[in-house]
Design a protein around this motif. Structure first.
Motif, mmCIF file in Angstrom:
data_model
loop_
_atom_site.group_PDB
_atom_site.id
_atom_site.type_symbol
_atom_site.label_atom_id
_atom_site.label_comp_id
_atom_site.label_asym_id
_atom_site.label_seq_id
_atom_site.Cartn_x
_atom_site.Cartn_y
_atom_site.Cartn_z
ATOM 1 N N PRO A 202 0.819 -1.212 0.000
ATOM 2 C CA PRO A 202 0.000 0.000 0.000
ATOM 3 C C PRO A 202 0.851 1.260 0.000
ATOM 4 O O PRO A 202 2.082 1.167 -0.107
ATOM 5 N N VAL A 203 0.215 2.418 0.093
ATOM 6 C CA VAL A 203 0.943 3.675 0.230
ATOM 7 C C VAL A 203 1.849 3.586 1.461
ATOM 8 O O VAL A 203 1.421 3.149 2.526
ATOM 9 N N THR A 204 3.107 3.959 1.302
ATOM 10 C CA THR A 204 4.059 3.926 2.409
ATOM 11 C C THR A 204 4.683 5.303 2.580
ATOM 12 O O THR A 204 5.184 5.885 1.614
ATOM 13 N N ILE A 205 4.630 5.807 3.802
ATOM 14 C CA ILE A 205 5.171 7.135 4.110
ATOM 15 C C ILE A 205 6.209 6.985 5.210
ATOM 16 O O ILE A 205 5.912 6.465 6.280
ATOM 17 N N SER A 206 7.428 7.428 4.947
ATOM 18 C CA SER A 206 8.489 7.362 5.956
ATOM 19 C C SER A 206 9.079 8.756 6.135
ATOM 20 O O SER A 206 9.534 9.370 5.162
ATOM 21 N N ILE A 207 9.055 9.240 7.365
ATOM 22 C CA ILE A 207 9.566 10.582 7.661
ATOM 23 C C ILE A 207 10.626 10.492 8.744
ATOM 24 O O ILE A 207 10.464 9.786 9.731
ATOM 25 N N THR A 208 11.716 11.206 8.552
ATOM 26 C CA THR A 208 12.741 11.378 9.582
ATOM 27 C C THR A 208 12.924 12.857 9.821
ATOM 28 O O THR A 208 13.215 13.607 8.884
ATOM 29 N N ALA A 209 12.729 13.281 11.061
ATOM 30 C CA ALA A 209 12.857 14.699 11.403
ATOM 31 C C ALA A 209 14.162 14.937 12.152
ATOM 32 O O ALA A 209 14.669 14.059 12.858
ATOM 33 N N PHE A 210 14.681 16.142 12.005
ATOM 34 C CA PHE A 210 15.916 16.539 12.680
ATOM 35 C C PHE A 210 15.634 17.744 13.564
ATOM 36 O O PHE A 210 14.794 18.590 13.225
ATOM 37 N N GLY A 211 16.336 17.807 14.689
ATOM 38 C CA GLY A 211 16.153 18.927 15.596
ATOM 39 C C GLY A 211 17.486 19.467 16.076
ATOM 40 O O GLY A 211 18.526 18.822 15.911
ATOM 41 N N THR A 212 17.450 20.633 16.669
ATOM 42 C CA THR A 212 18.662 21.272 17.172
ATOM 43 C C THR A 212 18.457 21.711 18.621
ATOM 44 O O THR A 212 17.331 21.970 19.057
ATOM 45 N N LEU A 213 19.568 21.797 19.345
ATOM 46 C CA LEU A 213 19.557 22.305 20.702
ATOM 47 C C LEU A 213 20.992 22.611 21.100
ATOM 48 O O LEU A 213 21.919 22.120 20.455
ATOM 49 N N PRO A 214 21.207 23.437 22.107
ATOM 50 C CA PRO A 214 22.582 23.750 22.514
ATOM 51 C C PRO A 214 23.368 22.496 22.870
ATOM 52 O O PRO A 214 22.828 21.565 23.470
ATOM 53 N N LYS A 215 24.624 22.484 22.526
ATOM 54 C CA LYS A 215 25.473 21.319 22.742
ATOM 55 C C LYS A 215 25.465 20.893 24.207
ATOM 56 O O LYS A 215 25.601 21.712 25.122
#
Length: 217
Positions: free
Chosen positions: A60-73
């Protein structure tokens, strides 16, 4: 789901990549609705699309998402930072999504639980369109000693956090925050407590906070 993980780590969304696998026959109407919905979330959470790939699939329809985030070291909120004496807190309410599955599997459950239309809609929305708590990410980063998102149930995920931190926890079940709909279910069926505390897909955050950083209730 990706945004909830970022929020629990105290990170600000930076962007995401998307892989979209489509079978033959997917029409413009579906693609238009999908693109609009995805674009609206990207704007709401300030998390733009970086790129990705679109391919065909037998289905079927396949959706794959990878999100990236930032924050102080060095400021990421890990699972392993909880200490004896910390308080356990959660965002939002717990157990709504798990109740939806029970509603769908058990004929007449809504009637037995005395859920009005508004309550049923609330539960369904919590399951189908979870709202990640990214607005609270900075507060978690500044105050929490440990945190993770609640995707596999409060009991299970708090257990994982405790194991990573080498501590135990006691939870006063009566103080776990519940929605109006969940409270109605609890009145009609006290045994539903187990479902609400162990069911998944809440996409809230559970965290431990040192006493000095937590305002008394």
């Amino acid at each position: 789901v990706n945004l909830s993980d970022l929020a629990a780590k105290g990170a600000k969304p930076a962007g995401f990549v998307l892989t979209l696998a489509l079978p033959k026959g997917v029409g413009d109407d579906w693609l238009t609705a999908f693109a609009r919905g995805l674009g609206a979330d990207a704007k709401t959470y300030d998390c733009p699309l970086f790129g990705g790939d679109t391919v065909t699939t037998p289905g079927p329809v396949t959706i794959s998402i990878t999100a990236f985030g930032t924050l102080p070291k060095g400021t990421m909120v890990k699972r392993s930072g909880a200490r004896a004496g910390d308080h356990v807190v959660v965002t939002g309410t717990i157990g709504d999504a798990a109740l939806v599955l029970s509603l769908r599997k058990r004929s007449g459950a809504a009637k037995r639980w005395k859920l009005d239309v508004a309550m049923q809609r609330h539960l369904l929305a919590r399951y189908l369109v979870p709202a990640p708590r990214n607005a609270l990410a900075e507060a978690l980063r500044r105050n929490a000693s440990a945190a993770m998102d609640v995707s596999d149930g409060l009991v299970g995920d708090l257990g994982k956090l405790c194991r990573a931190s080498g501590v135990g926890a006691e939870v006063d079940v009566a103080r776990v925050p519940l929605s109006r709909a969940a409270l109605a279910v609890l009145v009609a069926d006290p045994k539903a407590t187990e479902t609400m505390l162990t069911g998944g897909a809440d996409f809230e955050a559970d965290a431990t906070v040192p006493p000095l950083k937590l305002k008394p209730l």
